[in-house]
Design a protein around this motif. Structure first.
Motif, PDB file in Angstrom:
ATOM      1  N   THR A   1      -0.210  -0.957   1.005  1.00  0.00           N
ATOM      2  CA  THR A   1      -0.790  -0.082   2.023  1.00  0.00           C
ATOM      3  C   THR A   1      -0.717   1.373   1.590  1.00  0.00           C
ATOM      4  OG1 THR A   1      -0.132  -1.624   3.776  1.00  0.00           O
ATOM      5  CG2 THR A   1      -0.657   0.629   4.443  1.00  0.00           C
TER       6      THR A   1
ATOM      7  N   MET B   1       1.002  -8.113   7.356  1.00  0.00           N
ATOM      8  CA  MET B   1       2.253  -8.354   6.643  1.00  0.00           C
ATOM      9  C   MET B   1       3.061  -9.424   7.365  1.00  0.00           C
ATOM     10  SD  MET B   1       3.361  -4.395   5.953  1.00  0.00           S
ATOM     11  CE  MET B   1       2.192  -3.181   5.333  1.00  0.00           C
TER      12      MET B   1
ATOM     13  N   ARG C   1      -6.950  -3.637   6.470  1.00  0.00           N
ATOM     14  CA  ARG C   1      -5.956  -3.584   7.536  1.00  0.00           C
ATOM     15  C   ARG C   1      -4.640  -4.224   7.091  1.00  0.00           C
ATOM     16  NH1 ARG C   1      -6.077  -8.450  11.047  1.00  0.00           N
ATOM     17  NH2 ARG C   1      -7.441 -10.009  10.098  1.00  0.00           N
ATOM     18  N   MET C   2      -3.551  -3.812   7.744  1.00  0.00           N
ATOM     19  CA  MET C   2      -2.227  -4.347   7.421  1.00  0.00           C
ATOM     20  C   MET C   2      -2.029  -5.717   8.052  1.00  0.00           C
ATOM     21  SD  MET C   2       0.473  -1.166   7.584  1.00  0.00           S
ATOM     22  CE  MET C   2      -0.002  -0.607   9.209  1.00  0.00           C
TER      23      MET C   2
ATOM     24  N   THR D   1      -4.285   3.261   8.576  1.00  0.00           N
ATOM     25  CA  THR D   1      -5.110   2.061   8.512  1.00  0.00           C
ATOM     26  C   THR D   1      -5.154   1.489   9.914  1.00  0.00           C
ATOM     27  OG1 THR D   1      -3.198   0.661   7.964  1.00  0.00           O
ATOM     28  CG2 THR D   1      -4.479   1.552   6.121  1.00  0.00           C
TER      29      THR D   1
ATOM     30  N   CYS E   1      -1.251  -5.232  12.109  1.00  0.00           N
ATOM     31  CA  CYS E   1      -1.730  -4.038  12.795  1.00  0.00           C
ATOM     32  C   CYS E   1      -2.638  -4.420  13.961  1.00  0.00           C
ATOM     33  CB  CYS E   1      -2.490  -3.146  11.820  1.00  0.00           C
ATOM     34  SG  CYS E   1      -3.211  -1.689  12.605  1.00  0.00           S
TER      35      CYS E   1
ATOM     36  N   TRP F   1      -6.908  -7.765   3.495  1.00  0.00           N
ATOM     37  CA  TRP F   1      -5.546  -7.654   3.999  1.00  0.00           C
ATOM     38  C   TRP F   1      -4.691  -6.812   3.066  1.00  0.00           C
ATOM     39  CZ3 TRP F   1      -3.782 -13.178   5.919  1.00  0.00           C
ATOM     40  CH2 TRP F   1      -4.644 -13.592   6.955  1.00  0.00           C
ATOM     41  N   LEU F   2      -3.960  -5.877   3.634  1.00  0.00           N
ATOM     42  CA  LEU F   2      -2.949  -5.110   2.916  1.00  0.00           C
ATOM     43  C   LEU F   2      -1.618  -5.766   3.252  1.00  0.00           C
ATOM     44  CD1 LEU F   2      -4.337  -1.566   3.829  1.00  0.00           C
ATOM     45  CD2 LEU F   2      -4.738  -2.872   1.717  1.00  0.00           C
ATOM     46  N   LYS F   3      -1.069  -6.522   2.300  1.00  0.00           N
ATOM     47  CA  LYS F   3       0.007  -7.462   2.608  1.00  0.00           C
ATOM     48  C   LYS F   3       1.418  -6.905   2.424  1.00  0.00           C
ATOM     49  CE  LYS F   3      -2.934 -11.397   1.373  1.00  0.00           C
ATOM     50  NZ  LYS F   3      -3.076 -12.598   0.521  1.00  0.00           N
ATOM     51  N   THR F   4       1.531  -5.721   1.832  1.00  0.00           N
ATOM     52  CA  THR F   4       2.852  -5.119   1.645  1.00  0.00           C
ATOM     53  C   THR F   4       2.764  -3.629   1.952  1.00  0.00           C
ATOM     54  OG1 THR F   4       2.504  -4.567  -0.683  1.00  0.00           O
ATOM     55  CG2 THR F   4       3.378  -6.768  -0.191  1.00  0.00           C
ATOM     56  N   ARG F   5       3.934  -3.024   2.190  1.00  0.00           N
ATOM     57  CA  ARG F   5       3.959  -1.583   2.422  1.00  0.00           C
ATOM     58  C   ARG F   5       3.497  -0.824   1.191  1.00  0.00           C
ATOM     59  NH1 ARG F   5       3.208   1.428   6.395  1.00  0.00           N
ATOM     60  NH2 ARG F   5       4.495  -0.034   7.626  1.00  0.00           N
TER      61      ARG F   5
END
Length: 254
Positions: A53, A20, A17-18, A65, A25, A46-50
């Motif tokens: 992602t 950031m 999941r995002m 996501t 999200c 964690w998806l920490k940057t665009r």
């Protein structure tokens, strides 16, 4: 990817999941909570940057996501997880009376609260008068959130708005003004004809569209994004205004 723990047999899941600095999200948060609520040991990625992602989406050939994986099987996003868990998924286009019923419930509570504060009986004719006036104001408020969108939706069935489109832009202000004046019993000579005018045209328009032409439409009564079906509830809004105006005329006569 995850699999059941051979020792404990505990169910496990992974979620991507995002998270950031400028965006977390909300569906990722909801999905994580659902997994934990249903007894899953969650491996939270964690998806920490665009860029991170976008790379994840490209790698796994997905468009959105969060993405949830349970016991090695990719389930999908938040709605897919709800389906997997046997939970209901809301259809955003489904018809619903909830918005207008909520307005009426809040209007009733406010009318009771005003009676309480003014030391009047909780249940009386005054309660009904205040309920109608407050309901008119609340319905007008919802229309005023996006007047242009309301007016566009209103054009689908209102007879006067079809001939005079600006009427749809003015309608919420007329409804709000009449409601305020009726609540305070100020300028009855103005509020009564306004309520009779807009309520009368509205009632005829709804009856014509629904019961004569048999058209399947959404009502603009709670704003331009309404999923409330045009029909009995819509007719009720207009009949309430007419009834309130006639009641006040009868009261003036005494």
């Amino acid at each position: 990817m995850t699999s059941p723990d051979p020792k404990t047999g505990e169910r496990s899941a992974s979620i991507y999941r995002m998270v950031m600095p400028g965006h977390i999200c909300p569906y990722g948060v909801k999905a994580r909570w659902l997994l934990k609520r249903h007894g899953y040991d969650v491996d939270d990625h964690w998806l920490k940057t665009r860029a991170e992602t976008d790379a994840f989406k490209a790698q796994h050939d997905v468009k959105t996501t969060p993405q949830i994986v349970i016991d090695g099987q990719r389930i999908g996003g938040h709605d897919d997880l709800r389906r997997y868990l046997g939970l209901k998924v809301k259809d955003p286009n489904a018809t619903s009376y909830v918005p207008v019923l909520t307005v009426f419930a809040v209007a009733a509570l406010l009318a009771l609260a005003v009676n309480w504060l003014t030391f009047l009986p909780l249940l009386s004719f005054m309660t009904l008068e205040r309920f109608v006036a407050i309901a008119m104001m609340l319905l007008a408020m919802l229309k005023l959130q996006d007047v242009d969108r309301f007016a566009t939706m209103f054009l689908n069935y209102d007879l006067l708005a079809r001939r005079l489109p600006p009427y749809g832009l003015v309608y919420p202000f007329l409804e709000l003004g009449a409601g305020v004046l009726m609540l305070t019993r100020t300028l009855d000579w103005l509020s009564i004809p306004v309520a009779l005018f807009i309520g009368g045209i509205g009632a005829v328009s709804v009856f014509q569209a629904v019961y004569v032409e048999k058209r399947d439409l959404k009502c603009a009564c709670v704003g331009g994004s309404s999923t409330v079906p045009l029909g009995f509830v819509s007719l009720t809004e207009n009949v309430m205004m007419i009834a309130m105006a006639l009641w006040m005329v009868a009261g003036i006569g005494h």
